[in-house]
Design a protein around this motif. Structure first.
Motif, PDB file in Angstrom:
ATOM      1  N   VAL A   1      -3.829   0.933  -6.634  1.00 47.29           N
ATOM      2  CA  VAL A   1      -3.460   2.180  -7.312  1.00 47.29           C
ATOM      3  C   VAL A   1      -2.112   2.023  -8.011  1.00 47.29           C
ATOM      4  O   VAL A   1      -1.923   2.487  -9.143  1.00 47.29           O
ATOM      5  CB  VAL A   1      -3.422   3.353  -6.315  1.00 47.29           C
ATOM      6  N   SER A   2      -1.161   1.339  -7.345  1.00 45.66           N
ATOM      7  CA  SER A   2       0.163   1.140  -7.943  1.00 45.66           C
ATOM      8  C   SER A   2       0.066   0.327  -9.224  1.00 45.66           C
ATOM      9  O   SER A   2       0.695   0.661 -10.236  1.00 45.66           O
ATOM     10  CB  SER A   2       1.090   0.438  -6.946  1.00 45.66           C
ATOM     11  N   ILE A   3      -0.727  -0.756  -9.187  1.00 41.91           N
ATOM     12  CA  ILE A   3      -0.894  -1.599 -10.376  1.00 41.91           C
ATOM     13  C   ILE A   3      -1.584  -0.812 -11.485  1.00 41.91           C
ATOM     14  O   ILE A   3      -1.186  -0.873 -12.653  1.00 41.91           O
ATOM     15  CB  ILE A   3      -1.701  -2.872 -10.026  1.00 41.91           C
ATOM     16  N   LEU A   4      -2.623  -0.060 -11.097  1.00 45.21           N
ATOM     17  CA  LEU A   4      -3.370   0.725 -12.077  1.00 45.21           C
ATOM     18  C   LEU A   4      -2.475   1.776 -12.729  1.00 45.21           C
ATOM     19  O   LEU A   4      -2.486   1.936 -13.965  1.00 45.21           O
ATOM     20  CB  LEU A   4      -4.554   1.408 -11.390  1.00 45.21           C
ATOM     21  N   MET A   5      -1.684   2.481 -11.919  1.00 45.07           N
ATOM     22  CA  MET A   5      -0.818   3.518 -12.463  1.00 45.07           C
ATOM     23  C   MET A   5       0.301   2.928 -13.309  1.00 45.07           C
ATOM     24  O   MET A   5       0.690   3.500 -14.331  1.00 45.07           O
ATOM     25  CB  MET A   5      -0.226   4.367 -11.322  1.00 45.07           C
ATOM     26  N   PHE A   6       0.819   1.766 -12.909  1.00 47.96           N
ATOM     27  CA  PHE A   6       1.859   1.107 -13.709  1.00 47.96           C
ATOM     28  C   PHE A   6       1.309   0.745 -15.085  1.00 47.96           C
ATOM     29  O   PHE A   6       1.955   0.988 -16.113  1.00 47.96           O
ATOM     30  CB  PHE A   6       2.362  -0.149 -12.995  1.00 47.96           C
ATOM     31  N   ALA A   7       0.094   0.168 -15.094  1.00 52.15           N
ATOM     32  CA  ALA A   7      -0.530  -0.202 -16.367  1.00 52.15           C
ATOM     33  C   ALA A   7      -0.799   1.036 -17.219  1.00 52.15           C
ATOM     34  O   ALA A   7      -0.582   1.028 -18.440  1.00 52.15           O
ATOM     35  CB  ALA A   7      -1.826  -0.967 -16.105  1.00 52.15           C
TER      36      ALA A   7
ATOM     37  N   TYR B   1      -0.399   0.046  10.556  1.00 52.62           N
ATOM     38  CA  TYR B   1       0.545  -1.079  10.588  1.00 52.62           C
ATOM     39  C   TYR B   1       1.984  -0.584  10.439  1.00 52.62           C
ATOM     40  O   TYR B   1       2.239   0.528   9.961  1.00 52.62           O
ATOM     41  CB  TYR B   1       0.203  -2.114   9.513  1.00 52.62           C
ATOM     42  N   ASN B   2       2.911  -1.406  10.845  1.00 44.53           N
ATOM     43  CA  ASN B   2       4.336  -1.068  10.790  1.00 44.53           C
ATOM     44  C   ASN B   2       4.724  -0.698   9.362  1.00 44.53           C
ATOM     45  O   ASN B   2       4.566  -1.504   8.448  1.00 44.53           O
ATOM     46  CB  ASN B   2       5.160  -2.275  11.262  1.00 44.53           C
ATOM     47  N   PRO B   3       5.225   0.516   9.142  1.00 41.77           N
ATOM     48  CA  PRO B   3       5.545   0.940   7.768  1.00 41.77           C
ATOM     49  C   PRO B   3       6.677   0.145   7.134  1.00 41.77           C
ATOM     50  O   PRO B   3       6.881   0.223   5.920  1.00 41.77           O
ATOM     51  CB  PRO B   3       5.921   2.418   7.932  1.00 41.77           C
ATOM     52  N   ASN B   4       7.423  -0.610   7.950  1.00 43.98           N
ATOM     53  CA  ASN B   4       8.493  -1.442   7.402  1.00 43.98           C
ATOM     54  C   ASN B   4       7.963  -2.697   6.715  1.00 43.98           C
ATOM     55  O   ASN B   4       8.709  -3.388   6.005  1.00 43.98           O
ATOM     56  CB  ASN B   4       9.475  -1.847   8.510  1.00 43.98           C
ATOM     57  N   LEU B   5       6.669  -3.004   6.936  1.00 46.81           N
ATOM     58  CA  LEU B   5       6.078  -4.160   6.268  1.00 46.81           C
ATOM     59  C   LEU B   5       5.932  -3.873   4.780  1.00 46.81           C
ATOM     60  O   LEU B   5       5.575  -2.769   4.378  1.00 46.81           O
ATOM     61  CB  LEU B   5       4.695  -4.473   6.856  1.00 46.81           C
ATOM     62  N   SER B   6       6.214  -4.883   3.960  1.00 52.23           N
ATOM     63  CA  SER B   6       5.983  -4.739   2.527  1.00 52.23           C
ATOM     64  C   SER B   6       4.482  -4.674   2.273  1.00 52.23           C
ATOM     65  O   SER B   6       3.681  -4.996   3.160  1.00 52.23           O
ATOM     66  CB  SER B   6       6.598  -5.911   1.768  1.00 52.23           C
ATOM     67  N   THR B   7       4.105  -4.272   1.068  1.00 46.52           N
ATOM     68  CA  THR B   7       2.682  -4.174   0.742  1.00 46.52           C
ATOM     69  C   THR B   7       1.989  -5.517   0.909  1.00 46.52           C
ATOM     70  O   THR B   7       0.911  -5.606   1.506  1.00 46.52           O
ATOM     71  CB  THR B   7       2.500  -3.668  -0.707  1.00 46.52           C
ATOM     72  N   ASP B   8       2.608  -6.579   0.403  1.00 44.46           N
ATOM     73  CA  ASP B   8       2.010  -7.919   0.510  1.00 44.46           C
ATOM     74  C   ASP B   8       1.937  -8.386   1.961  1.00 44.46           C
ATOM     75  O   ASP B   8       0.950  -9.007   2.371  1.00 44.46           O
ATOM     76  CB  ASP B   8       2.802  -8.925  -0.329  1.00 44.46           C
TER      77      ASP B   8
ATOM     78  N   VAL C   1      -1.887  13.799 -18.272  1.00 44.97           N
ATOM     79  CA  VAL C   1      -3.150  13.148 -17.919  1.00 44.97           C
ATOM     80  C   VAL C   1      -2.900  11.983 -16.957  1.00 44.97           C
ATOM     81  O   VAL C   1      -3.620  11.802 -15.970  1.00 44.97           O
ATOM     82  CB  VAL C   1      -3.875  12.657 -19.187  1.00 44.97           C
ATOM     83  N   ALA C   2      -1.865  11.194 -17.246  1.00 42.86           N
ATOM     84  CA  ALA C   2      -1.532  10.067 -16.350  1.00 42.86           C
ATOM     85  C   ALA C   2      -1.172  10.568 -14.960  1.00 42.86           C
ATOM     86  O   ALA C   2      -1.602  10.012 -13.948  1.00 42.86           O
ATOM     87  CB  ALA C   2      -0.379   9.259 -16.939  1.00 42.86           C
ATOM     88  N   SER C   3      -0.387  11.638 -14.907  1.00 39.36           N
ATOM     89  CA  SER C   3      -0.011  12.234 -13.619  1.00 39.36           C
ATOM     90  C   SER C   3      -1.240  12.753 -12.880  1.00 39.36           C
ATOM     91  O   SER C   3      -1.353  12.597 -11.659  1.00 39.36           O
ATOM     92  CB  SER C   3       0.984  13.370 -13.858  1.00 39.36           C
ATOM     93  N   GLY C   4      -2.189  13.355 -13.628  1.00 40.87           N
ATOM     94  CA  GLY C   4      -3.417  13.866 -13.023  1.00 40.87           C
ATOM     95  C   GLY C   4      -4.262  12.773 -12.413  1.00 40.87           C
ATOM     96  O   GLY C   4      -4.839  12.938 -11.332  1.00 40.87           O
ATOM     97  N   LEU C   5      -4.351  11.625 -13.098  1.00 41.33           N
ATOM     98  CA  LEU C   5      -5.091  10.485 -12.544  1.00 41.33           C
ATOM     99  C   LEU C   5      -4.423   9.990 -11.269  1.00 41.33           C
ATOM    100  O   LEU C   5      -5.094   9.665 -10.281  1.00 41.33           O
ATOM    101  CB  LEU C   5      -5.161   9.355 -13.577  1.00 41.33           C
ATOM    102  N   GLY C   6      -3.090   9.934 -11.285  1.00 39.90           N
ATOM    103  CA  GLY C   6      -2.369   9.523 -10.079  1.00 39.90           C
ATOM    104  C   GLY C   6      -2.596  10.476  -8.926  1.00 39.90           C
ATOM    105  O   GLY C   6      -2.800  10.051  -7.790  1.00 39.90           O
ATOM    106  N   ASN C   7      -2.609  11.777  -9.209  1.00 38.81           N
ATOM    107  CA  ASN C   7      -2.867  12.776  -8.166  1.00 38.81           C
ATOM    108  C   ASN C   7      -4.268  12.634  -7.590  1.00 38.81           C
ATOM    109  O   ASN C   7      -4.488  12.843  -6.388  1.00 38.81           O
ATOM    110  CB  ASN C   7      -2.695  14.189  -8.734  1.00 38.81           C
ATOM    111  N   PHE C   8      -5.241  12.288  -8.460  1.00 44.58           N
ATOM    112  CA  PHE C   8      -6.614  12.121  -7.981  1.00 44.58           C
ATOM    113  C   PHE C   8      -6.704  10.956  -6.997  1.00 44.58           C
ATOM    114  O   PHE C   8      -7.324  11.063  -5.940  1.00 44.58           O
ATOM    115  CB  PHE C   8      -7.560  11.874  -9.152  1.00 44.58           C
ATOM    116  N   PHE C   9      -6.075   9.830  -7.356  1.00 44.77           N
ATOM    117  CA  PHE C   9      -6.113   8.667  -6.465  1.00 44.77           C
ATOM    118  C   PHE C   9      -5.417   8.977  -5.141  1.00 44.77           C
ATOM    119  O   PHE C   9      -5.880   8.566  -4.073  1.00 44.77           O
ATOM    120  CB  PHE C   9      -5.444   7.463  -7.134  1.00 44.77           C
ATOM    121  N   LYS C  10      -4.307   9.702  -5.212  1.00 48.34           N
ATOM    122  CA  LYS C  10      -3.595  10.032  -3.981  1.00 48.34           C
ATOM    123  C   LYS C  10      -4.407  10.976  -3.102  1.00 48.34           C
ATOM    124  O   LYS C  10      -4.420  10.843  -1.875  1.00 48.34           O
ATOM    125  CB  LYS C  10      -2.247  10.686  -4.323  1.00 48.34           C
TER     126      LYS C  10
END
Length: 415
Positions: free
Chosen positions: A277-283, A231-238, A46-55
């Motif tokens: 999405v990353s924070i949500l999936m981690f939680a 944006y440059n993919p080398n930039l961190s998320t923040d 179920v967790a994987s399915g939610l992640g797939n939906f967001f992606k």
């Protein structure tokens, strides 16, 4: 020596006889393990399915994309009135190019048009986007035939068009479309490419033309609807989020928009969505991991309790075996092998059942519950099964070792 024990046919015959003789407790032991692995599989599926939906919600756009959009002002600023329509122009596009060159991987303007596209006696109205060549990578456009727009098309204001797969089907059917000319809002355009898009039918029922051509033919101006950046993919998320906020501040200043007027200009940054999405999936994985661990612990305790009861029940048997010359090691080995066998088979059954349930109901969960293609990582489930097998080993070893130490005369007197 351990290899000989593992493949001792007499030992395995005794184990299967013991399982057959005590079917109820074997089934109870197996059920505890199978249920734990089943629940574990379903939770992580179920967790994987939610992640797939967001992606999948962002599947047709580059993950490093930013959209600069403008509308009407809702706040007065520097003597300018409310309700002023903001219009992006080529100069704004060039400003972004020059100002943030080192932080941009891709860049494209976008102009929205709805045009009638006609080929012979077939015609229909389609969404036509006027763009730059980099738009191919920002939109993750997949070229099936021909090529995408290039810088020469922009420079020469060429009357060329790239059409979606469904546009081609509507106008040409199974016939060849590449290299043919179509009438676009009264002007003849050459089809140079046919594309598909993971975004679905809406994305494949549109066409792309050079932004410079649209400006020349349909308004004779330098207006653009929005600016899309990668944006440059080398930039961190923040760092990417901070870059997006800087672009927003600078564009507000350049276009004389109040700093707090969210309706006049917005910068939609995929970095913010990715972080959310990353924070949500981690939680979510943290919560499910906690619940799943509880399930495994419950399974471990269940196995342990059953094995303690089983060994107590077989104390007289062990006494007879010892009286006949069996070593403590052989008794312990037999119990541990039996425990591991039941745990392994039951764990595999739970895994297979969980996987089957996920595949059977997976497609029906997306619309109501936002769960898409629920699957579970083999590594996670195998890890959980290994833990249970080790637990079965320990669950059988500890009480078996204690029982193996009892003297034969004491074991034979046991109730």
């Amino acid at each position: 020596q351990s290899t000989i024990i593992m493949f001792d046919l007499d030992r395995w015959r005794e184990i299967f006889q013991s399982i057959n003789k005590n079917r109820l407790r074997s089934v109870m032991s197996g059920f505890t393990v199978a249920f734990a692995i089943l629940l574990f599989t379903l939770l992580f599926g179920v967790a994987s399915g939610l992640g797939n939906f967001f992606k999948s919600a962002f599947a047709d756009d580059a993950q490093n994309m930013m959209f600069v959009r403008v509308w009407k002002t809702t706040k007065p600023y520097k003597g300018l009135q409310t309700g002023r329509a903001i219009q992006l122009k080529n100069t704004d596009y060039n400003y972004v190019t020059d100002e943030y060159e080192d932080k941009i991987q891709y860049q494209s303007a976008r102009i929205y048009k709805n045009f009638s596209i006609k080929y012979k006696n077939k015609a229909s109205t389609f969404n036509v986007r006027a763009v730059h060549p980099d738009h191919q990578f920002l939109e993750k456009t997949i070229m099936d035939e021909g090529r995408y727009l290039n810088e020469r098309d922009i420079r020469e204001k060429s009357k060329v068009i790239v059409i979606g797969r469904l546009v081609k089907n509507d106008l040409f059917g199974e016939k060849l479309a590449l290299g043919k000319r179509v009438n676009v809002n009264g002007s003849s355009f050459l089809i140079i490419g046919i594309f598909s898009d993971e975004g679905g039918d809406n994305e494949e029922r549109m066409a792309y033309i050079p932004v410079s051509t649209a400006q020349m033919m349909y308004g004779n101006n330098d207006y653009i609807s929005q600016i899309n950046l990668g944006y440059n993919p080398n930039l961190s998320t923040d760092a990417a989020i901070a870059f997006g906020k800087k672009v927003e501040r600078d564009m507000r200043k350049k276009l004389n928009i109040h700093p707090d007027d969210q309706s006049a200009l917005s910068v939609r940054n995929m970095a913010e969505a990715n972080k959310f999405v990353s924070i949500l999936m981690f939680a979510l994985y943290l919560i499910i991991g906690f619940i799943g661990s509880g399930t495994l612990i419950a399974g471990i305790i269940g196995i342990s309790n059953i094995m303690i009861f089983v060994i107590k029940e077989r104390t007289k048997e062990f006494g007879i075996r010892k009286a006949l010359g069996a070593t403590p090691g052989s008794i312990i080995g037999m119990v541990v092998q039996e425990s591991v066998l039941i745990t392994t088979l039951a764990g595999y059954f739970g895994l297979m059942l969980g996987t089957y349930i996920l595949s059977a109901i997976g497609n029906s969960l997306e619309e109501k519950y936002f769960i898409k293609d629920p699957t579970v990582s083999p590594g996670i489930v195998i890890g959980a099964t290994v833990i249970l097998i080790l637990s079965g080993l320990i669950a059988g070893y500890v009480p078996a070792k204690r029982a193996a130490r009892i003297k034969p005369i004491e074991a034979l007197r046991a109730d």
